[in-house]
Design an enzyme around this catalytic site. Structure first.
Site, PDB file in Angstrom:
ATOM      1  N   ASP A 168       0.856  -1.175   0.000  1.00  0.00           N
ATOM      2  CA  ASP A 168       0.000   0.000   0.000  1.00  0.00           C
ATOM      3  C   ASP A 168       0.896   1.230   0.000  1.00  0.00           C
ATOM      4  OD1 ASP A 168      -2.222   1.625   0.024  1.00  0.00           O
ATOM      5  OD2 ASP A 168      -3.242   0.498   1.590  1.00  0.00           O
ATOM      6  N   TRP A 169       0.300   2.376  -0.169  1.00  0.00           N
ATOM      7  CA  TRP A 169       1.040   3.623  -0.379  1.00  0.00           C
ATOM      8  C   TRP A 169       2.017   3.887   0.766  1.00  0.00           C
ATOM      9  CZ3 TRP A 169       1.268   7.109  -4.362  1.00  0.00           C
ATOM     10  CH2 TRP A 169       1.838   8.348  -4.091  1.00  0.00           C
TER      11      TRP A 169
END
Length: 219
Positions: A168-169
């Site tokens: 994820d980011w």
């Protein structure tokens, strides 16, 4: 225009849900997009969670059916066709179980709940989805991005998932903030060893992996 995912889920109309994903895929592919960070298959039972509208609600069975419908809509019968895009099942795992509904918060749940509620969605309907995205949260003190049990043992081992996993980011870099890794290089090593294949935004792999391989004497 279509309803938000939670609104679509409230219809219980799997054909319509698959159809909306098909429309989205066709339009995205026409614009040159090859991959979407959807469907979000997190099961959530705390309405305070800010991303609850992105999921399909609180029921694992309905969530599994809707996740499968969305994947079919995005990827079609042939992912090589010009009007299809790769789907990404997210967030793995238990992102919707964050304590007090606070985004990114810790998750502490039993193995039984993990497997039969939170992970039932990707586990039962994993076949065919091209990619997985891990989650920001930790489970039992271990960030999902560096969790060998989640990524190696369950996803790639028991479930036989052969696609790739994207972080994820910034979640690789955030393992430093979790206290799991001393620095970005250590975070990159932990994430890769755990089974995370692609680094999104942390710039940990592109900046650290070559040096790690060299220091290990592999090149």
């Amino acid at each position: 225009m279509f309803p938000v995912p939670l609104g679509e889920a409230a219809s219980w109309d799997l054909a319509a849900i698959e159809g909306s994903a098909r429309v989205a895929a066709t339009e995205a592919a026409a614009g040159g997009v090859h991959w979407t960070f959807a469907p979000m298959v997190d099961i959530c039972r705390d309405a305070r969670w800010g991303r609850i509208m992105e999921g399909a609600g609180e029921d694992p069975y309905l969530g599994a059916m809707i996740a499968a419908a969305r994947v079919r809509g995005f990827q079609g019968q042939d992912l090589g066709a010009i009007d299809t895009i790769a789907a990404c099942a997210k967030h793995y795992a238990a992102y919707g179980f964050a304590e007090a509904g606070r985004d990114y918060n810790t998750v502490d749940l039993s193995e039984q709940t993990l497997r039969n509620v939170s992970c039932r969605v990707p586990g039962r309907r994993r076949r065919g989805v091209a990619t997985f995205m891990n989650s920001f949260n930790e489970i039992g003190g271990v960030p999902s991005t560096g969790n060998v049990h989640l990524l190696r043992d369950i996803l790639k081992g028991e479930w036989g998932f052969e696609g790739f996993v994207v972080s994820d980011w910034g979640s690789i870099g955030e393992m430093v903030k979790h206290g799991t890794a001393q620095d970005l290089a250590a975070a990159a090593q932990i994430a890769l060893a755990a089974g995370n294949d692609m680094d999104m935004e942390s710039r940990a792999y592109i900046g650290q992996l070559a040096q790690l391989v060299q220091s290990a004497g592999w090149m």
